[in-house]
Structure formats: C-alpha cells, structure tokens
Design an enzyme around this catalytic site. Sequence first.
Site, short mmCIF file in Angstrom:
data_model
loop_
_atom_site.label_atom_id
_atom_site.label_comp_id
_atom_site.label_asym_id
_atom_site.label_seq_id
_atom_site.Cartn_x
_atom_site.Cartn_y
_atom_site.Cartn_z
N LYS A 106 0.55 35.92 48.41
CA LYS A 106 -0.35 36.53 47.43
C LYS A 106 -1.71 36.27 48.03
O LYS A 106 -1.97 35.17 48.57
CB LYS A 106 -0.25 35.94 45.99
CG LYS A 106 -0.96 36.36 44.84
CD LYS A 106 -0.41 35.72 43.71
CE LYS A 106 -1.38 35.98 42.37
NZ LYS A 106 -0.93 35.60 41.20
N SER B 237 0.02 38.52 37.30
CA SER B 237 -0.74 39.32 38.32
C SER B 237 -0.14 39.30 39.85
O SER B 237 -0.70 39.97 40.80
CB SER B 237 -2.04 38.30 38.36
OG SER B 237 -1.53 36.78 38.73
N SER C 256 2.17 34.56 35.57
CA SER C 256 2.00 35.89 36.62
C SER C 256 3.11 35.69 37.75
O SER C 256 3.14 36.51 38.70
CB SER C 256 0.70 35.57 37.54
OG SER C 256 -0.10 36.13 36.55
N1 GLN Z 1 -1.42 37.58 32.27
C1 GLN Z 1 -1.93 36.46 32.30
C2 GLN Z 1 -3.50 36.50 32.52
O1 GLN Z 1 -4.07 37.51 32.66
C3 GLN Z 1 -1.44 35.24 33.09
C4 GLN Z 1 -1.95 35.40 34.64
C5 GLN Z 1 -1.48 34.56 35.45
O2 GLN Z 1 -0.27 33.81 35.20
N2 GLN Z 1 -2.06 34.30 36.64
O3 GLN Z 1 -4.13 35.12 32.44
#
Ligand code: GLN
Length: 496
Positions: free
Chosen positions: A79, A155, A179
């Site tokens: 990532k 994400s 995420s």
């Molecule tokens: N969707 C969650 C957020 O927007 C989690 C994101 C993540 O785990 N990086 O914060």
Amino acid sequence: MATIDLTACRMRDALRARNLSAVEAAGACLEAIDRLNPGIRAFLSTDAQGARRRAEEIDKRLDAGEDVGLLAGVPVAVKDNMCTDDGQPTSCASRILENWRAPYNAHVVERLLEEGAVIVGKTNMDEFAMGSSTENSGFEATRNPWDLDRVPGGSSGGSAAAVSARMVPMALGSDTGGSIRQPAALCGVVGLKPTYGRVSRYGLVAFASSLDQIGPFGRTVEDAALLLQATAGHDPRDSTSVPEADQPVPDYLAALDEPVAPLRIGVPKEFFGEGLDAEVEKIVRDALAVYAGLGAELVNIDLPHSTDYAIATYYIVATSEASSNLARYDGVHYGHRSSDHADMIDMYMRSREEGFGDEVKRRIMLGTYALSAGYYDAYYKKALQVRRLIRQDFDRAFEKVDCIMGPTSPTAAFRQGEKTDDPLTMYLSDVYTASCNLAAIAGVSIPCGFTEAGLPVGLQILSGVFTEERLLRIARMYERETDWPSRAPPVCGEAP
Ligand code: GLN
C-alpha cells in the site's frame, strides 16, 4: 495452471522446487498488471525493472541452494502509505506527497526484502487511508474486479483489488478502522488486522497512531498466515511494537489445518441489527451454520457499546490523532509547497489548501475541534472513556467465547459515486470493523459467499489480543469446507 492462478504458498513451493523461477513469477504478475490495471487501477506505481532485477538475484541465490527466506521470490504489492526507498513514490494517494520519495524502508518492507519477496508496486488507497471506497484517492478511483462499476472498499482498496484480480498473490494493507477487512470483504479475499503492536508501524505514514496496524491480504488463509509470519515481530523503532519476550511470534503456518475444538463462537446481536443488508445477513448466517456443522457452539452475546458507539468514538479518536499527525505537512518538511504565497504563514496555508483533498481537510477540522480547549473534555476525553468500555465489552465476551463472528461490512460492494456526497453514510461502512481497532484486538475477514448479483460477501472473525494463530486456524476451518478462493473475478479471463 497459469502462474498467476497459484496462491502465494503454492508459488513459493514451486519456486523452492525450482519448477518456477522468480523472474517468471514476477513477469507473470507484471503481465497481469499491464493487462488488468488500466481497467481496475489498483496500482499507483509499479517497478518492473527493479522487480526483474531483484527476481534475477533471487533466482541466482536459489539456484546456488541458498535459503532466501520465507517468501522465496514471491511477488508482493505494498500500500502506498508504506515507505520504500526503491525510487517509487510514497504518496499516500495525496497530492501533498505526490512526488515524495522516502529515504528509507518501512520495517515491513525491510522484512519483506529479508524474506525474499519481490515488491512489484505500490497500491492505490483513500488519501492518508481516510475512506471506505478508495474514491478519496487524490489521483484516481480503484474499481472492484467483480464489477468495475463498483468500489473495491477502502482504504486499502488497491491492495484488495490487486490480490482479487490476481495481479499479485498477496499484498500489504493498513487498517485503522476496517481498511483491510472491509476491502477484503468487498473484493472476495482474505484480509487480516493483527493485534495492535504485532507488526511494527515504523515507516507507515501515520493516520491515527493508536489504531493503525499493518496486515496481510491473500486469496487464502494460508497466504495471509505466510505474509503475517514474514512481517510480524518486535522492532525497537516502534515503541508500541511488542517485545518477543512478552509475545513471541508463533509459527502461524504450522498448525493451520488443525481445527480448534471445542470452539465457542460468540454471535453478537449488535452485528445483526438495523442497516444490515438481508442478503449479506443470510450468507453470513449460512457460514455460521457451517461452523455449527463442524461442531462449534454458537453463543448469543452482547457487545452493548461496540456498534452503537463505535463509529462516533472512532471518528473522534481517529480525527483527533490525524489532526496532530498531519500537522507535519506544511510545505517545508515534505512534499508540495505552494508557489504562490505572500509570507510564510500564507505559504503553510496555501500548501495545505492545495495539497489535501476534501475528506482529509474535513477530518483535520473535526479533530482540531475535538481537541481544542473547552471541547477536549466533552469530546476527546469522553471518546477515550467509551473506548475503554468497548474494550471491556470484548474482554467480557472473550471470557465466554473463543472468537466473535458476524458480517465484515453491512453491504456488498456499492456503486462508484453512491456514497461520495454523504460522508456519514460512508462512515457507516465500518460499523462492524472499527470497534476491533478501538479495542486493539485481532480480526480477519474471509470470503463466505456471493450475492445474486455476483458480489463477494465477507465473514468477520474477531479474537483477543495476540491470538492470531488460533484466529487463522478458525478461519481455515471454514475455508476447507468451501471453494471460494478458487473463484476468480470474470475480468481476469483466461490468462494467456
Ligand atoms: N473507513 C475508515 C476511515 O475512513 C477506516 C479507514 C482505515 O481503516 N484506514 O477512517
């Protein structure tokens, strides 16, 4: 079988037996990326030359009978919020870091290289890991390989899509509130969030430091176990990384096929309430029935604070930490600097104005507000207190059960653009995943079926701190009963 259809473990076997060369493995992945990435957009950058060079070196060492590590030439994607010093950018999918190149490798990247991995590219994500659909990327949206009109989740949507579409056998993601698990569910792959402290965060660009954790994506539980094995363990450069003396890294692969018996599974009613799609619920309940058929006992439990308050608590803690962590992007230390400015303060403001996307700005404002004098006690301090209650919910549950199961996400993959205008609806994508990060426990999402429309559904399994070995064995019990990992998205077609 075509090379890209091999799981990471089978690829590793073939590489070690010299039935496959690392150059062939990397070549097959790079070919798949060339063919599929223009439609899916999982990668922000690839390093074809570097990957080939590295694969050649690994082949030489394997031919000489050397032990090149656990991953023995298997290609991996990373990532884009993990630092690599290979000349590829580490952008976090943000304009503010667009051309930033890290001067060092993240701990996990060092580990990958020590274990013989070939890093082929960096994957797309929501900017600074803020989002649930990879549409918040500052560059482009990633598509779900099962239906290109839909989101891959986020994400870590790029890593999930890359593994799902067989562009790489495995990839690393990061999980702050879901995420890894949520995109794994939406793309039909396995994604694991380790216990906080299991994998070093050194060189992971910080979003919310008390929640962030790096973890593996694979098509099978075995592949996730392999990648976790390669990356877990103590690192003195991350003060929250747990020392081996306290928590030695187990051999995750050794007993993977040994079922956990007796197995008591907690089924929280809060994970099956309002907002859960009926088709997803049916598929998840069928998966629970498979466990019951294997002799597991399903126990109804309560997690009174873990869904009602998880999202509110998460969005105060995460934005507060983010507002502090993102203060460093000022146009001086890193990345983008506005060329048009009157004085230094104006330069800071314009650089941030131009560099950050809307969601990132929204969160910096929310977090700054929650931490400001006069509001700190009402919001941030309250959130920390509720965070403790959520952890207690889990502690109490794990006295009675070995693990907790439910849906990973309330719906299957939604359409591109469907939730972009309504951040609160988007935030609810993590209603079942965020409490795991707040409680610092371990969780995994495994594929458990498909909707009528052919979209994958994920089963989330949560277990207590540093119980990944058992968690993986529990996940593997179900996987053995199904053939979900053998299904490839239609977009993959026949590999040439
Ligand atoms: N969707 C969650 C957020 O927007 C989690 C994101 C993540 O785990 N990086 O914060």
